[in-house]
Write a protein that holds these residues in place. Sequence first.
Motif, PDB file in Angstrom:
ATOM      1  N   ILE A  20       0.868  -1.178   0.000  1.00 50.26           N
ATOM      2  CA  ILE A  20       0.000   0.000   0.000  1.00 50.26           C
ATOM      3  C   ILE A  20       0.908   1.231   0.000  1.00 50.26           C
ATOM      4  O   ILE A  20       1.723   1.410   0.920  1.00 50.26           O
ATOM      5  CB  ILE A  20      -0.929   0.007   1.226  1.00 50.26           C
ATOM      6  CG1 ILE A  20      -1.795  -1.253   1.217  1.00 50.26           C
ATOM      7  CG2 ILE A  20      -1.787   1.262   1.250  1.00 50.26           C
ATOM      8  CD1 ILE A  20      -2.510  -1.515   2.508  1.00 50.26           C
ATOM      9  N   LEU A  36      -8.036  -3.935   6.054  1.00 48.76           N
ATOM     10  CA  LEU A  36      -8.741  -3.174   5.026  1.00 48.76           C
ATOM     11  C   LEU A  36      -9.948  -3.964   4.559  1.00 48.76           C
ATOM     12  O   LEU A  36      -9.938  -5.188   4.522  1.00 48.76           O
ATOM     13  CB  LEU A  36      -7.822  -2.903   3.831  1.00 48.76           C
ATOM     14  CG  LEU A  36      -6.603  -2.045   4.119  1.00 48.76           C
ATOM     15  CD1 LEU A  36      -5.726  -1.953   2.890  1.00 48.76           C
ATOM     16  CD2 LEU A  36      -7.020  -0.673   4.584  1.00 48.76           C
ATOM     17  N   GLU A  37     -10.971  -3.232   4.173  1.00 53.73           N
ATOM     18  CA  GLU A  37     -12.184  -3.849   3.663  1.00 53.73           C
ATOM     19  C   GLU A  37     -12.345  -3.427   2.203  1.00 53.73           C
ATOM     20  O   GLU A  37     -12.300  -2.236   1.895  1.00 53.73           O
ATOM     21  CB  GLU A  37     -13.375  -3.378   4.492  1.00 53.73           C
ATOM     22  CG  GLU A  37     -14.663  -4.061   4.180  1.00 53.73           C
ATOM     23  CD  GLU A  37     -15.716  -3.704   5.203  1.00 53.73           C
ATOM     24  OE1 GLU A  37     -15.995  -4.543   6.074  1.00 53.73           O
ATOM     25  OE2 GLU A  37     -16.230  -2.579   5.131  1.00 53.73           O
ATOM     26  N   PHE A  38     -12.496  -4.407   1.307  1.00 54.97           N
ATOM     27  CA  PHE A  38     -12.653  -4.152  -0.109  1.00 54.97           C
ATOM     28  C   PHE A  38     -14.127  -4.322  -0.472  1.00 54.97           C
ATOM     29  O   PHE A  38     -14.714  -5.356  -0.191  1.00 54.97           O
ATOM     30  CB  PHE A  38     -11.832  -5.151  -0.935  1.00 54.97           C
ATOM     31  CG  PHE A  38     -10.347  -5.017  -0.730  1.00 54.97           C
ATOM     32  CD1 PHE A  38      -9.565  -4.392  -1.688  1.00 54.97           C
ATOM     33  CD2 PHE A  38      -9.734  -5.518   0.403  1.00 54.97           C
ATOM     34  CE1 PHE A  38      -8.191  -4.269  -1.509  1.00 54.97           C
ATOM     35  CE2 PHE A  38      -8.373  -5.403   0.595  1.00 54.97           C
ATOM     36  CZ  PHE A  38      -7.594  -4.778  -0.371  1.00 54.97           C
ATOM     37  N   THR A  39     -14.702  -3.302  -1.090  1.00 50.09           N
ATOM     38  CA  THR A  39     -16.085  -3.381  -1.557  1.00 50.09           C
ATOM     39  C   THR A  39     -16.063  -3.284  -3.075  1.00 50.09           C
ATOM     40  O   THR A  39     -15.564  -2.311  -3.627  1.00 50.09           O
ATOM     41  CB  THR A  39     -16.936  -2.239  -0.970  1.00 50.09           C
ATOM     42  OG1 THR A  39     -16.837  -2.271   0.453  1.00 50.09           O
ATOM     43  CG2 THR A  39     -18.390  -2.374  -1.385  1.00 50.09           C
ATOM     44  N   ILE A  40     -16.581  -4.318  -3.730  1.00 52.39           N
ATOM     45  CA  ILE A  40     -16.562  -4.373  -5.194  1.00 52.39           C
ATOM     46  C   ILE A  40     -17.977  -4.098  -5.705  1.00 52.39           C
ATOM     47  O   ILE A  40     -18.920  -4.822  -5.367  1.00 52.39           O
ATOM     48  CB  ILE A  40     -16.066  -5.743  -5.687  1.00 52.39           C
ATOM     49  CG1 ILE A  40     -14.684  -6.033  -5.081  1.00 52.39           C
ATOM     50  CG2 ILE A  40     -16.033  -5.780  -7.207  1.00 52.39           C
ATOM     51  CD1 ILE A  40     -14.184  -7.433  -5.320  1.00 52.39           C
ATOM     52  N   SER A  45     -15.781  -1.282 -10.090  1.00 53.78           N
ATOM     53  CA  SER A  45     -14.996  -0.360  -9.267  1.00 53.78           C
ATOM     54  C   SER A  45     -14.883  -0.917  -7.849  1.00 53.78           C
ATOM     55  O   SER A  45     -15.744  -1.667  -7.385  1.00 53.78           O
ATOM     56  CB  SER A  45     -15.610   1.034  -9.262  1.00 53.78           C
ATOM     57  OG  SER A  45     -16.907   1.005  -8.708  1.00 53.78           O
ATOM     58  N   ILE A  46     -13.811  -0.570  -7.204  1.00 54.08           N
ATOM     59  CA  ILE A  46     -13.521  -1.100  -5.869  1.00 54.08           C
ATOM     60  C   ILE A  46     -13.279   0.048  -4.905  1.00 54.08           C
ATOM     61  O   ILE A  46     -12.564   0.999  -5.230  1.00 54.08           O
ATOM     62  CB  ILE A  46     -12.280  -2.012  -5.901  1.00 54.08           C
ATOM     63  CG1 ILE A  46     -12.506  -3.189  -6.842  1.00 54.08           C
ATOM     64  CG2 ILE A  46     -11.931  -2.502  -4.497  1.00 54.08           C
ATOM     65  CD1 ILE A  46     -11.271  -4.027  -7.070  1.00 54.08           C
ATOM     66  N   THR A  47     -13.868  -0.066  -3.732  1.00 51.93           N
ATOM     67  CA  THR A  47     -13.615   0.883  -2.665  1.00 51.93           C
ATOM     68  C   THR A  47     -12.813   0.159  -1.591  1.00 51.93           C
ATOM     69  O   THR A  47     -13.158  -0.956  -1.199  1.00 51.93           O
ATOM     70  CB  THR A  47     -14.941   1.400  -2.049  1.00 51.93           C
ATOM     71  OG1 THR A  47     -15.715   1.979  -3.075  1.00 51.93           O
ATOM     72  CG2 THR A  47     -14.685   2.409  -0.959  1.00 51.93           C
ATOM     73  N   ILE A  48     -11.742   0.787  -1.138  1.00 57.78           N
ATOM     74  CA  ILE A  48     -10.920   0.219  -0.070  1.00 57.78           C
ATOM     75  C   ILE A  48     -10.981   1.175   1.108  1.00 57.78           C
ATOM     76  O   ILE A  48     -10.746   2.370   0.956  1.00 57.78           O
ATOM     77  CB  ILE A  48      -9.455   0.044  -0.526  1.00 57.78           C
ATOM     78  CG1 ILE A  48      -9.383  -0.846  -1.756  1.00 57.78           C
ATOM     79  CG2 ILE A  48      -8.613  -0.533   0.611  1.00 57.78           C
ATOM     80  CD1 ILE A  48      -8.015  -0.901  -2.389  1.00 57.78           C
ATOM     81  N   LYS A  51     -11.062  -1.300   7.878  1.00 57.36           N
ATOM     82  CA  LYS A  51     -12.132  -2.052   8.524  1.00 57.36           C
ATOM     83  C   LYS A  51     -12.221  -1.580   9.965  1.00 57.36           C
ATOM     84  O   LYS A  51     -11.201  -1.338  10.615  1.00 57.36           O
ATOM     85  CB  LYS A  51     -11.830  -3.551   8.482  1.00 57.36           C
ATOM     86  CG  LYS A  51     -12.935  -4.396   9.046  1.00 57.36           C
ATOM     87  CD  LYS A  51     -12.631  -5.869   8.897  1.00 57.36           C
ATOM     88  CE  LYS A  51     -13.769  -6.670   9.509  1.00 57.36           C
ATOM     89  NZ  LYS A  51     -13.483  -8.082   9.519  1.00 57.36           N
TER      90      LYS A  51
END
Length: 88
Positions: A20, A36-40, A45-48, A51
């Motif tokens: 990172i 970290l939390e990854f939202t796809i 698109s991905i949001t990081i 958490k």
Amino acid sequence: MFTNKIKITATMTSKNQITIPKTVRDILDLKQNDQLEFTIQKDGSITIAPKESFEDFWKIVEDQEKKYGNVSSPETDWGPDQGSEVID
């Protein structure tokens, strides 16, 4: 937080690892062992985002206790329960 987009590049290693970048760590205030939390999204698109940690949980509990009290707070009389059942 920002008025403009910031693009930062990182390269995946042969072991599928990414470092990172420091700019991202600083912006997200990341520390060692943070998760970290990854939202796809459907569009790919991905949001990081960091958490929420266990410490964050206890901060939320503390804030709720200030607002609503805790188990040792005097009870509030909300009146009789509506539709309560008698269980033998």
